[in-house]
Every structure is written in C-alpha cells, then in structure tokens.
Enzyme design. Structure first.
Site, PDB file in Angstrom:
ATOM      1  N   ASP B 431       6.278 -32.273  46.504  1.00  0.00           N
ATOM      2  CA  ASP B 431       5.379 -32.922  47.438  1.00  0.00           C
ATOM      3  C   ASP B 431       5.764 -32.391  48.814  1.00  0.00           C
ATOM      4  O   ASP B 431       6.863 -31.878  48.997  1.00  0.00           O
ATOM      5  CB  ASP B 431       5.643 -34.429  47.334  1.00  0.00           C
ATOM      6  CG  ASP B 431       4.895 -35.198  48.374  1.00  0.00           C
ATOM      7  OD1 ASP B 431       3.744 -34.841  48.634  1.00  0.00           O
ATOM      8  OD2 ASP B 431       5.466 -36.158  48.919  1.00  0.00           O
ATOM      9  N   ASP B 873       8.154 -38.451  47.039  1.00  0.00           N
ATOM     10  CA  ASP B 873       8.699 -39.700  47.554  1.00  0.00           C
ATOM     11  C   ASP B 873       7.697 -40.828  47.568  1.00  0.00           C
ATOM     12  O   ASP B 873       8.053 -41.962  47.820  1.00  0.00           O
ATOM     13  CB  ASP B 873       9.223 -39.491  48.966  1.00  0.00           C
ATOM     14  CG  ASP B 873       8.098 -39.385  49.959  1.00  0.00           C
ATOM     15  OD1 ASP B 873       7.105 -38.717  49.616  1.00  0.00           O
ATOM     16  OD2 ASP B 873       8.189 -39.965  51.039  1.00  0.00           O
ATOM     17  N   ASP B 877       2.952 -39.622  44.238  1.00  0.00           N
ATOM     18  CA  ASP B 877       3.646 -38.609  43.446  1.00  0.00           C
ATOM     19  C   ASP B 877       4.046 -39.131  42.073  1.00  0.00           C
ATOM     20  O   ASP B 877       4.598 -38.399  41.272  1.00  0.00           O
ATOM     21  CB  ASP B 877       4.916 -38.151  44.175  1.00  0.00           C
ATOM     22  CG  ASP B 877       4.616 -37.637  45.554  1.00  0.00           C
ATOM     23  OD1 ASP B 877       3.613 -36.905  45.680  1.00  0.00           O
ATOM     24  OD2 ASP B 877       5.343 -37.962  46.499  1.00  0.00           O
TER      25      ASP B 877
END
Lengths: 369, 1205
Positions: B431, B873, B877
């Site tokens: 990410d 995080d 995700d």
C-alpha cells in the site's frame, strides 16, 4: 469481519496516536498486550544478547585446515587402533570343527533327518584335532549354529519371564503356545519354544587320553542368573510327551543354575551365532592331540543349518575377528588419502574466491527474469 | 420552556441532513415485513422481572460472549479430533491401537507413549491459547455498565448480566456493551458521536441520532414509567442495516441504523446516552460478523506434507517387500508335513505364522511391519515444528531493531505458522499511504485566484532535486535522506500538518493581494467545508481538530493559521473566528449548516450548504480536479488555466491537490433542493444513495473556481533504503495505491522504484476517444472500447519489452490506473497483464480500489505461484492482506483493522527489510534444515530396523528394545533439532543485511528443494547401512569380551542404538555452523542422556526393561569391544557427509557459504571485495537506489566511451 472500506482512500488521523484510547475490546483476537493501561510500561523489548540472537557463538566452517586436520587425525588415530585390534585378534587361537556332516555315517547321509529324529540310532561320534599353536587357558568352547533364526519374532516372544523368575507364576504360560501346557493341561516350566528347543549336543574332550574337565560355571551373564531365572523355580513337565524339541533339564536343579538354558535363552541377534558351551581350564600345548566325543543330537538337518564346535582363547577385545582391525586400517588409510587429496586439491585448484557463478540461480539466469 | 425547545428542534431537524426517518416512509416495503420471517424479534424495553410478557423475551441469548474454541466439556473430544486429522497422527493412532493386538512387534505402552506425549503437548498448547481467550472473555463479560433497575435507579452491573430490553446508561468514552437502541443523549436532540474503530478501522466519529419521541427522556427518573416495544429484524451480520419499529404509546415509529449503537464502538464527545438493549452477546452485529481469518499454511509445510506422503510410500513399499519375503519363508516352513524350521513349530501355530495360510500370515505381517517401520515417520515433527515456530515468533517480537520507540510498538508476529514463509517472498505488494508514506499530511502550497502561494519544499521535490543533481554525490544523498526528513519535521516542529510559508498571505497580509476577496472565500471555505470537530483544550485555549482524514485536518489547521479559526460545531451551525484585517480583532461568525453532502469515493468531492449571517445561502465545494473542473460555471473559469497548471505542478511534486469552488444559491433553488433531498434521505431502500447522489449532483454545478490546495504526503523514515535492500534481495515490489497516477509516480520516484531512464509503460483510459464515449454515456460501448484499449496497450507494452530484450540494461516500469485495472483483471486479459507486469522491474497500480488490490494480489499469487507478501495499514488493505500468502500490517495510527487481519504486524515499513532479510531468511533456513534433518534422523533409525529384518527372516522382530525404540524421537534426538530450528544462523544479522542476495536462497527454495530433501534422505539410508553392517560384522560371531561370552540380540541392539544416537547428534553438529552454549548443551547432553537413560532403564526390574536389563552396566561398559566399535562406526558413518560438505564448501559454495568465507577470511572490511561480491549479485533490471546508482555509472561510462570515439 466484513469490512467497510474507508471512504477516503487515504484517510488518516493526525495526532491520534498519543490520544487513542486503549483498545480493550476483545471480541476478536487482538494484540495480547492491550492491557487497560498500556502507558504504564513500555513495550520495548528488553535487550539481551539472547533475545537479540547475538549470543557469542563458535562459528566453524570447513576450511582447508580443518578438513585436512580432521582427515589426518582420523587417519593417525584409526591406524594404531586398527593395528592393535588386528594384532589382538590375530593373537587369539581358534579352532573350528564342523561336525554336522562329519558325524553322519555313510548310511545316513541321504536321510539325515530320519537319522536325527530316530531316538534309537547311535549319535556319538568321535573326532580329533591336533593343536597347532599353544592355547592359553581358559579355552572357551562354543557351539556355532548357522541359518538358525533365534531372532524370529515367534521364537523371541515365546517365553514367559514371570514364570522363569517367580515360582508363584508357574502357571503363567502366556506367549508360550504351543509349548505352554502338556496334553493333560499341566503348565510346562520353562515354557515356550525357546526353552523347548534347547541345544542338546554334548562334547567330551581328552588330551592324550587324559580327559579334560569342562567347566560349565559362569558361562552366562550374572544378571540373568540373579534376576531373570529364579533360584526356586524348578523345571516341570519339561519335554514330556508330544514332540521333543531339544535338551531335557534336570528337575532338581533350579533354573538359575541351568546355565546352558540361560545361555541359550539369551537369544542371538543374527541367524549365525555362537554360544558358550563351557571352558577348559588347562593349557593346550602344541601338537597335543585332542580327542572330542560329540553327541550329535541336535536337529539342524531339517532346516539345513550347520553345526560347528569352536575352541578359542580370548583377549581384551574378545575372540578372533579381523574385521574390526581391518576396517579401522581401511578407514584410517582412506582418511589419510583424503587428506592428501584435499591438500593437492587446495594447492592445484585454489577456490576462485566469492565466485557467485556457482550459485544455482546464477547458472540459470532465466529463473530470475 | 419545554414546548419552546421542542419547537426549535423540530425546525432544525428539518434542515439537518441527518433528519430521522419520518412516519411517512413507514409504509415502506421493508417495514411491512416486521413480525414476519426474519423480522421476528420483539424487545420489551424496560420490562424487568416477574412480568408475564417477559416470557417472550426469555429465550434470547444473554450478553456474555465466548470466543473460545472449546468449553471444558468439549475440549477433550474436539481437540483430539483436531489432532487426529493430521495424517501422521492418525497413522500413529492406528498403529497405537493395533499395538494392543498380537500383531505388535513391541509392547503397546511403548507404542502409545510417544503419541501421548506429542498429542498431549499440542493439546496443552491449544488449551493455553484457549485459556487466554477465556480470560479475555471473562474480562469483557465482567465490564460494568449502568443499568436501570427500576424506579429510576441505575446501578452498575456486569456486561454479561444484561438482558434484551434493559435500559442502560453509557457514559463518555465507554464502549457499548451490546447493540443498543439510542433513546436519548446528553444532547437535546438525542444525537451522539460514536467511534467505530474496532468495527471498521475508521477513526472518524459517526453521528447517531435517537428518535425524536424518546429524545426527551433525560433524567434517570424519566425511565421509571418508560415502556416501549421494539419489533425488529433477527440478528444478522450486516453492520449498516437495521430495520425495526418502536411501539411507544399507541404509535409506531420506524427505526433505522441511525438509532442503533453497535457493540464495540465507543461513545465520544457525548456525556452520556440512554439506550435499550436490542441484541445481546452473540446476537450482536459485531460478533455475528466476526469470522475466523483465513488460515494460512506455509509453502514449506505444504511441501513437508508431500514429503511425509512420500515417506509413507517408502514405508508401505518396505512393508510390502518384507511381507513378500515373509510369505515365501513362512510358506517354506512346512512342506508336505515335514517342518523345516522345526523350532518355530510351524505345524502348530497361530494365523500370524501359519505356513498353511501364508497369504493371511503375510497380510498380518504387513500390518506388523507398518508398525515397526513407523519410525520412518517422525512422530514428533509436527509438535517440534510448532514449538520452534512459537519460539521463533518470540524472537521476532523481541527484536529491538524492529521496535518503534515513538509509538511504543514492537513487532508482533500474530501467527507463528508463517515464519519461514517470510524467507521466501517473491513479490511485495505494498500500500502506499501510511505504509510507504507517513500518516501525516502537511499543507504546503495553494493556488488562489491563479496565483501560486507557498514556498515550502517538499520531500519529493528534494528527492527530485537530488535526482537531477550531480550523480557523484549520490551516495551521500541517499545516506542523508532519513536525516533530512527528521530535520524538516523536528527543525521547525511548529504545527503539525502545516508547513506553509508565504509572507504574502500570512499574518493578515493577504488583504493586500490583488484578489483579497477570493482569498477570503478560499480560506473561509477551508474553515467551513469539512466534517471535523474542534476540541478545545481548556488549559491553553488551543483548538485541535478531529477530522475524518488528515488532509481535512490539515485544511482546517491551515485556515486557522491564516486567520480563519474554526472553533465550534453544533448540530446546525459552524462558528469561526475571523481575524478582521482592518481592526485586527477576532470576529466570531456563525454559519448555519444547512446540509452536508458527504464525501465518497465515487463522488470524489464534498459540499456543505451554509447560510451566513446575512442570510445568503452558499454551496461550498471541494473535490478532486477530475470532477471539479467540469462543474465550474462558465463565468467561474477566470483562473481555470492558471489553476490547472498549478495543480499539474503540484501533482508533479508529489502533492495531493483539491480544487475549491463555491456557489451562491438563491432561496427558491435551495428550497427545492431541500425538499428533494430530505425526501431522498428518508428513503430506506437501497435506492437512497443513488437518489441522494442524483440530487447532490444537480446542485453542485455552475461553481465558481477559487483555487486549489496542495497537501504533502510525507515519505516515512528509511523507506528508500529499505526498498533498496529488498530490491537487492531480488524481491519485486508492486505499489497498489488509491492515489492518482501523478502522485503515485512521484512517490515511485522518491522511493527509487522508478528512475530516470526507466521505460515507463503507462496503461490508462484517458484517451480522447474513451472520454468522448464517456460523454455519450453508452455504457456498453465504453466497456467495449475500454477493454479494447487496455488490451492494445498491454500488447504494445509486451512488444516494447520484447524489442528491448536484447539490451538487458533497459528496465521497465508498468503503471496502470484503476479504471484500466478493471479490464486488465478480466479473465481473458489477466494473464497477459500479469506476464507483462512480471517482466517489468516495478509495477504501480494507482487509483485502485480495495477490492482491486485484493484481486491483483490474488492474480500475482496464483499466476506466479510464488510467495506474495502484502503490506498495508488501513482498512482498505484488509482484503489484500488476507489474500496474500503473508499479510503484514503496519500498526500505525489508522485503526486496528489492518493489524487485526494481518499475520505479522510491524510499526514501520522500514522494518520490513529486517523482518524479511534477517528473520525471514533465518526462519526459512532453520525450518527447512530442521525438517530435512528430521527426515534424516528418522530414516537412519528406521532403516537399521529394516536391515535387521533381512537377518530376522522378516518376522517383524525389532532390533532394539521396545522402550528404546519408542523414545528415540522424544528424548535422544529432539532437543538438538529444536535448537537448530530456533537458534541456528548461517550468517549473522549484519551480513544478512549486507548481502541481501542471501535472501534468494529462500525465494529459489534451494534449501528445501526435492534434491536437497532426497539428498538428506539418501544420507540417512547410507548412515543406516554403514551403522548396521559395521556393527554386525564387527560383533558377529566371536566372543564379545575376554570372558568369552558372545554378543546377543540385546548387546548388538544396544550397540547399534548407541551408534545411531551418536551419529545423528554428531551429524547435526556437522551440519550447523553456529555453536552457542545452547547447542553444545543440547547436542552433547542428548548423547550423555542416552547413557544415563540406558543406565537407569537397565537398573529397573527386568520385567520392565526386558532384554535391556543391566545391559550397559554389566555387558557394554566393561567391554572394550563396545567402545571401539562405537568409535569406529560413528566416525566412519560421518566421513561421507564430511567429505561431501568439505568439497561443497570449498568448491561449490552456496551464497551463504560464500559470505561465511568472506567473514572467515576477514574480508568484510575490504569494501572493494564486498562490492565485488555484491555486484555479482545485482540483477541488471532491479530497482532501488543502488541500482539507480549503477545505472548512472553505466550511463557515464557509455558517454565517455562515445566521447572518446
């Protein structure tokens, strides 16, 4: 959990970390540390060489020095040990007399099984042997059987340790079938195939017409006599009726003193084995003629086994077996050769240091594409 | 007084966008189902005790929760069942049961004992884990909440005692104990703020509002007489829906999710609320929702299963061969009435040895053999692996280098079964925001009325400056990068979220600017148009903000710093202090908040409608450039060109931009909008959202452009460095982000994932043809054209790659946006896409939705069949983390969602290199060596048994004593292996990081390849053969000692066993190259323990020790033969392996061995030499700063050679 996805792709919270309330909800498995007051103690791992995996360690690698040194040391240690073993083994005097075929008279050579099973035939046979080298007392007498599976599972299991040890367990003949009870249901002591098939050839020796005493004491292991065969257990109903296997036992002598039985029942590991028959306590001189009278009773003809009579002295390493010494010498020699080969290799072909072209994946670069 | 208040409230709630549903929508279809199937729940509020009617309520679940797997009653059967689902355990159970029959080659107790130990150990572990969960449950169940006990008394009671229908009072910052129906709150209109971080990971506060009819229940006493009945849906897992009705008095009122307070969310910014318990315990939505995360198993374990099956095959083969021989030999025993081996009494025997029925005997023998050769299967393997993995996880958690001081967060391996998988990662899918970049946004620039303001230099600009700067000082630049980040954040350290310097508009100077009124509107918009909540620090008078997103907070802060301080929010108004530039005084201005048109990812904008003090109604709107420019009115385009230019520049510099615009509404227009909007709001069906969007869309038009903001998303500490290390290790890094392409590309540059001279293959759908089609709105045509376009772009990219294949120096980067990704992930195209992506050095997917992230992860995972690691995080995700082979959560600041669905949580991206290159590498190496070694030691042991059978006419009699057999795995060989699995290091952590290519050993799986596994097995067979033949040959016939006694089965067995124990333990000593005290103790201790055990066991009564009675004390120890045989056999057995590894180490070293050489030869301090080794390990197309440097050097070299010519 079904997750509702944050509407902002990148939705963050400024300055929350120090304020964020302790996570106390425990519906799902969460961090185990989320105590109600996490602020009180830091979660910082304590530093120790152990926890950081930095313990002082010896990190040997197989350097040329180590390899050569190891091979050399192995060679240097093995060769003397081998020589010593070989020497000791060679110092043992051993005579081996195969008599199962020798003791068959011509007329019985065709039907040996019948001969041996017939209780009426005369099975005594005499042979003689001239001592080639001096034999120092004690001289051990062994009988050797070949192709005899004392390690067969049926055979090994066919005994009852309780019965052998304890006079009260006389009737306990578990595992002993078919040699557990007589036809009239009396328990056989000692029961089982193992005892039943007790070796029953006997030998008598005489030198120059003087008969030699055979000492049958202490031919078994002491622990067997003391802890496995009871001193108050007497043979009962042994070898009566039905098929007779091997030797009969004197019903007046307790099992702990029936050393032939004790030796026989310490089963051999392999199908060829020797068992101690007795000891001759006098020296045999060169050219002494030993006359041996053999009672050839034991049936090995049926399964094609051989019988041998062995006379042997012993040393610290036991009896005569050059294998160990030779093997030591061989391996020691090979080690020395290895040491030399490695020395040559390291001299002739020094390693191209750190050449990663040896790496398997570099050899095949297609893998990484 | 009371009536007056009500009047006002009525009035306001009409205006407020969160107006509760009105009775008019009560005839809605959904509500008609109440009482029917699926909607049968009846809650009698405030009926406690003794009431007849409460019998209806009786059978609802109570409020205690249970997250444990087992109860005391089910623990035994259930955990046993779990255990015996493993093939190996089941096999041992079957053999254990068979051991009670006559078939057994050894006694039953000795067969079942190791199984009990192994299964017992695992069960104890299960039990402890479950006990921990139980303790958590107890803690939760015993939390206290105030509940109505009658007569207006509220008393504390435990959560578990709550019953459906209870009235509870929840106070500020408390969790809701169950799903509650919001009745009233400390606010007059029964609103309250709720934080749902534990539910969905979102940190923003959500507003809930009770029904108007109950909102007057304020004091405790008002509940004395309160009675109501709620009829609603049955418990279900949908967090965002709730259908029900409240019968209060004679009236029925509809209920919506707006009135439902979910368990595990938290009351914020509200002093207290009163609520009625609707769903309790396991009926609550959050618990209905919780499912076990997908259980992941590592590649090595899956392969290990296959190896075990392979061993089973060998086992069956051996048993089968043995049975054939046994058949022949047994049949032979009786030939026409004459016995051969008469001493076995083949004429009078059991079925197991019956020569008359040799087939049956052989079949039974086969079972016996299966039991006997069972030592091939390492019974303790699973339990040892589990122990080792738990210990490895502890080491990971304890690593001080992965501890993040600022947040007080160490690494946390949440599952231990993936440790070794960490050493095999082929692709990292990361990410961007919050992972690569910080969680902090800083307002750095803005463009107002076509003038660019802000002199701050962003990190990306710095990075770009460096990139363009002289390549010579590159090394230094890389080195100083983390420092510069620190400087910028610490050096000024003034205001978090604000990094804006421009004297032209700061300190009130903006009044002198040419477009002062635009500037005023601009900042006013920033101060009003948001959903943030101010929090006044009472001591200092400072205001801080709680906002949905950090950019929003940055805006409010920026506005405050310029002089437009947002200070108060009520339900209906927003107040600001404006610095009057003329007088220099703060003036409070109150804006009536009429409507909020919320942000969502499809709208990409948010608006508020406010009425200012003069009664003018404004629509203030901010949003992404892609949606905003088309909404600008013709007369509002004054600054459009300039602004667009600036926006483009900002994006180039890696900044996030938003366009600000406004519009004045006339009253009539607003009224029309309001009616439609509230009508739409009151719809309860799924259509609601679409309706609202349609209406909002209509009003957000003809805007007047004000300008644009630029917010910096900062790179996290150490990210470029870490990426460089990972790239050097040959790990591919994909970035999946929701950002726009420009931002993503810039971050890519900043992290060295992209570099100049890298060919970028960009796949997007921004071509004019598609845009034209989009305007037409023909969906089918758009889809068709888009797919065509994506396909074409992919094949063009592939063609480019092929064209450049010859010159290996050319690196490619693939950048694809979310829209194209939709088509690229189509079944037909996805393989082409993947193939293209794999051949590119770096891949960036921008504008991707959470679902696409998960899909891409799945594509990479299943397409390449290599290990993928996802790191992220945020809640967005989660899909990706669960889909990937390993999910690494950043335990940052955005909620717990990612961490909770991750396998391993770390605090910062930069720890990833240590996690993978050090711990991953070690764990992979440890586990794979450990498993190989396990197979080795069991084959060595098991095969001697088989060889002995050859000499025991395959009768199934073991060479060793029963108990010695069974504890081999448990006592004499297990601890050194565990030490190997926990402590072994090929090279230290420092070298792991210095030579990242070491990691490729895991990716290529060289340490657990079939070749290696089979080699170890072969080694086992060789060892067994050497041990067996040397021992038997040496002790065969002759006297064993000077007393003339010969060696029986007991002595040969014990000698062979001694050799096996020595060999397997010395073998491990040879195989490892890392000896701490622990290894020494375990290895030598195991050998010593064998002698001790033999002594102790031999001293037990012969009834128990059978043929091992006194075997060591009486027979073995006094005999020199025993010792020299042991010495000889042990050394000779190890020589083949020793020679092999000496040759391999010197002439064909693996990479870790090369590094060991370097360390040994002390060349680590020789930079040139290390460089040489490392250089060899670099792949030409890799990414990362080292590669970038190398590429630059190449460039220079090329240039000079050209010049020379």
């Amino acid at each position: 959990m079904i997750v509702r996805l944050s509407e902002f792709d990148n939705c963050f919270y400024v300055g929350r970390e120090h304020k964020s309330p302790p996570l106390t909800n425990k519906m799902m498995e969460m961090e185990p540390q989320s105590a109600p007051t996490p602020k009180k103690h830091s979660k910082k791992p304590k530093y120790s060489k152990f926890s950081q995996q930095e313990l002082p360690a010896w990190k040997p690698i197989l350097t040329p020095g180590w390899v050569i040194a190891t091979f050399t040391v192995v060679g240097i240690v093995f060769i003397p040990v081998g020589l010593a073993s070989l020497f000791s083994s060679e110092s043992v005097e051993e005579a081996s007399i195969r008599y199962d075929d020798q003791c068959l008279t011509e007329m019985h050579s065709e039907n040996a099984v019948e001969f041996i099973q017939n209780g009426l035939t005369n099975k005594t046979c005499t042979t003689s042997w001239i001592v080639e080298r001096r034999m120092q007392a004690p001289i051990f007498i062994y009988y050797q059987l070949d192709n005899y599976y004392q390690n067969h599972r049926r055979y090994v299991k066919s005994r009852n340790d309780k019965q052998l040890m304890n006079p009260a367990s006389e009737g306990d003949t578990t595992n002993c079938y078919p040699q557990d009870k007589t036809n009239d249901s009396m328990p056989i002591v000692p029961c089982g195939l193992m005892a039943w098939s007790l070796f029953n050839d006997t030998y008598r020796f005489s030198v120059n017409t003087n008969s030699l005493a055979v000492n049958k004491k202490d031919i078994s292991w002491g622990s067997d006599r003391s802890s496995k065969f009871g001193s108050k257990v007497y043979p009962k109903n042994f070898q009566v009726g039905g098929v007779v296997g091997g030797a009969k036992l004197d019903e007046n002598i307790p099992l702990s003193q029936q050393e032939d039985l004790i030796v026989w029942m310490r089963t051999a590991a392999l199908p060829s084995f020797r068992k101690l028959y007795g000891k001759i306590e006098t020296n045999l001189e060169v050219n002494d003629e030993v006359e041996i009278v053999i009672e050839n009773n034991y049936n090995t003809y049926e399964f094609g086994g051989k019988k041998r009579l062995i006379l042997s002295t012993s040393t610290w390493i036991g009896g005569k077996n050059p294998f160990l010494g030779m093997a030591y010498l061989f391996v020691g020699g090979v080690s020395l050769v290895c040491a030399i080969v490695f020395i040559l290799l390291y001299v002739i072909k020094p390693r191209p240091l750190g050449d990663p072209s040896y790496l398997s994946w570099n050899k095949n670069p297609g893998l990484l594409k | 007084m009371r009536s007056g208040r009500r009047k006002r409230k009525l009035h306001l709630s009409k205006l407020y966008s969160f107006t509760c549903c009105r009775a008019s929508s009560f005839e809605d279809e959904l509500y008609s189902q109440i009482g029917g199937r699926g909607y049968s729940r009846v809650v009698l509020c405030n009926e406690h005790g003794g009431n007849l009617e409460s019998e209806v309520v009786r059978d609802y679940a109570d409020n205690s929760v249970r997250s444990t797997k087992y109860t005391p009653a089910t623990f035994l059967p259930k955990s046993l069942f779990e255990q015996f689902r493993r093939v190996a355990n089941f096999y041992f159970l079957v053999t254990g049961i068979l051991a009670f029959t006559k078939l057994a080659p050894f006694n039953a107790a000795s067969a079942i004992f190791p199984l009990i130990i192994v299964v017992g150990a695992t069960m104890v572990k299960e039990g402890i884990e479950d006990w921990r969960r139980k303790k958590q449950d107890i803690e939760v169940n015993n939390r206290r909440v105030k509940v109505h006990k009658g007569d207006g008394n509220f008393e504390y009671t435990e959560w578990k005692n709550l019953r459906v229908g209870n009235i509870v009072k929840v106070e500020k910052d408390e969790f809701f104990p169950a799903d509650l129906l919001l009745l009233s709150s400390s606010y007059e209109d029964a609103v309250c703020y709720v934080e749902t971080m534990n539910l969905d990971g979102e940190t923003n506060l959500k507003l809930k509002q009770g029904l108007e009819i109950t909102s007057s229940l304020h004091g405790n006493l008002s509940f004395q007489k309160f009675r109501a009945t709620v009829k609603c849906e049955d418990p279900n897992a949908n967090l965002y829906s709730f259908v029900g009705s409240l019968e209060f008095g004679d009236q029925k009122y509809p209920l919506s999710p707006q009135q439902l307070l979910l368990r595990d969310s938290k009351l914020r910014n509200t002093d207290y609320i009163f609520g009625a318990v609707i769903f309790t315990g396991h009926d609550t939505k959050v618990i209905q929702n919780s499912t076990d995360p997908p259980s992941k198993r590592s590649r090595i374990e899956r392969k290990m299963d296959r190896v075990i099956y392979f061993l089973f095959c060998i086992l069956f083969l051996m048993a089968f061969v043995g049975s054939i021989f046994f058949y022949i030999l047994t049949k032979d025993d009786l030939q026409g009435g004459s016995m051969k081996r008469w001493y076995l009494r083949p004429d009078d025997t059991t079925v197991f040895f019956d020569p008359k029925r040799p087939a049956a005997a052989a079949a039974f023998h086969c079972l016996t053999a299966l039991m006997l050769y069972g030592f091939f299967i390492p019974i303790s393997l699973y339990v040892s692996i589990e122990i080792v993995k738990v210990l490895q996880s502890i080491f990971i958690n304890q690593d001080i280098h992965m501890y993040y001081e600022q947040a007080d967060k160490p690494a946390n391996a949440r599952t231990s079964n993936l440790n070794e998988e960490l050493g095999q990662v082929d692709t990292i899918l990361s990410d961007k925001t919050g992972t690569l970049t910080c969680n902090s946004m800083e307002f750095v620039k803005c463009s107002i009325a076509g003038v660019a303001y802000g002199r701050g230099i962003t990190e990306v600009e710095k990075a770009m400056g460096k990139r363009k700067g002289s390549p010579l000082n590159h090394e230094q630049v890389i080195g100083s990068e983390p420092n510069s980040i620190n400087e910028s954040s610490n050096g000024k350290a003034s205001i978090k979220g604000f990094n804006f310097i421009d004297e032209r508009i700061m300190n009130g100077n903006w009044v002198n600017e040419p477009h002062a009124d635009v500037i005023r509107r601009f900042f006013r918009l920033l101060a009003i148009c948001h959903t943030a909540i101010p929090e006044m620090d009472e001591d200092t008078g400072n205001v801080s903000y709680e906002a949905e997103s950090p950019d929003e907070a940055a805006f409010v802060i920026a506005a405050r710093e310029i002089g437009f301080e947002f200070c108060k929010r009520t339900q209906t108004s927003v107040s600001t202090f404006e610095l009057d530039p003329v007088s220099g005084k703060k003036v409070e201005r109150v804006y009536k908040l009429l409507n909020v048109l919320e942000f969502n990812s499809s709208r990409k904008r948010m608006s508020v409608i406010v009425e200012d003090e003069e009664g003018k109604i404004f629509l203030l709107c901010k949003g992404a450039d892609s949606v905003m420019f088309e909404r600008i009115a013709k007369n509002g385009r004054e600054f459009q060109d300039k602004t667009m230019e600036h926006v483009h520049d900002y994006a180039d510099a890696g900044l996030r931009t938003l366009i600000l615009a406004y519009r004045e509404l006339d009253v009539e227009e607003y009224k029309e909008f309001r009616n439609k909007f509230s009508k739409a709001k009151n719809l309860v069906c799924a259509d609601q959202e679409r309706q609202i969007e349609k209406i909002s869309n209509k009003i957000e038009r003809n805007l007047i452009l004000l300008g644009a903001t630029a917010v910096e998303d900062k790179l996290q500490n150490g990210v470029p460095d870490c990426i460089d290390k990972l790239a050097q290790a040959g790990i591919k890094i994909w970035v999946l982000t929701g950002d726009k392409m420009e931002t993503a590309i810039n971050i890519g540059f900043a992290c060295s994932l992209l570099r100049q001279g890298m060919k970028q293959i960009i796949i997007h759908l921004e071509s004019p043809e598609i845009k034209a089609l989009e305007k037409d709105g023909d969906k089918l045509a758009i889809i068709k054209a888009s797919r065509q376009s994506v396909l074409q772009q992919i094949s063009e990219g592939a063609a480019q790659l092929t064209a450049y294949r010859g010159s290996s120096q050319q690196a490619f980067a693939l950048i694809i946006d979310g829209k194209s990704l939709v088509y690229a992930l189509d079944d037909n195209i996805k393989n082409m896409f993947l193939e293209l992506a794999i051949r590119c050095a770096s891949v960036i997917c921008c504008r991707s939705s959470p679902k696409q992230k998960a899909l891409v992860t799945r594509l990479v995972k299943s397409g390449t069949r290599k290990t993928t690691l996802a790191i992220g995080d945020g809640a967005n995700d989660v899909g990706m983390l669960q889909e990937a082979d390993i999910g690494v959560g950043i335990s940052g600041v955005e909620g717990m969602q990612a961490v909770m669905s991750s396998d391993i949580a770390i605090a910062q991206f930069r720890y990833l290199d240590r996690l993978l290159l050090v711990h991953g590498h070690w764990c992979y190496r440890r586990i794979s060596s450990m498993i190989c070694y396990f197979f080795y030691k069991n084959i060595t042991f098991g095969f001697t048994l088989f060889l002995y059978e050859v000499y025991a006419s395959f009768s199934g009699e073991p060479a060793y004593n029963d108990w010695l057999l069974s504890i081999y795995n448990v006592f004499f060989s297990s601890l050194p292996v565990i030490a190997l699995g926990v402590f072994d290091q090929d090279v230290s952590a420092r070298y792991c990081l210095k030579f990242p290519l070491l990691y490729q050993e895991g990716v290529q799986n060289v340490l657990f390849s079939w070749r290696r596994i089979l080699s170890w097995m072969l080694n086992g067979f060789i060892s067994a053969i050497i041990i067996f033949f040397f021992c038997t040959k040496a002790m065969e016939l002759q006297a064993f000692d000077s007393e003339g006694r010969t060696a029986g089965r007991d002595i040969l067995g014990a000698t062979m066993y001694t050799c096996v124990v020595w060999v397997v333990n010395l073998q491990i000593a040879l195989a490892i190259s890392y000896f701490t005290m622990i290894q020494h103790i375990f290895i030598w201790g195991s050998i010593a323990f064998w002698y001790i055990f033999l002594l102790v066991y031999g001293a037990m009564s012969p009834h128990f020790s059978t043929n091992a009675y006194q075997v060591f004390a009486e027979t073995l120890a006094p005999s020199p033969m025993y010792w020299i045989v042991t010495f000889f056999v042990v050394i000779s057995t190890l020589i083949p392996y020793f020679s092999y590894s000496a040759i391999q180490m010197r002439f064909f070293p693996m990479f870790h061995e090369i590094v060991q050489w370097i360390r040994y030869e002390g060349k680590t301090k020789d930079p040139e030499y290390c460089h040489m080794v490392r250089q060899r390990s670099l792949r030409p197309t890799t990414v990362g700063s080292t590669a970038r440097l190398a590429a630059m050097a190449n460039d220079r070299r090329d240039r000079t050679t050209i010049n020379r010519r």
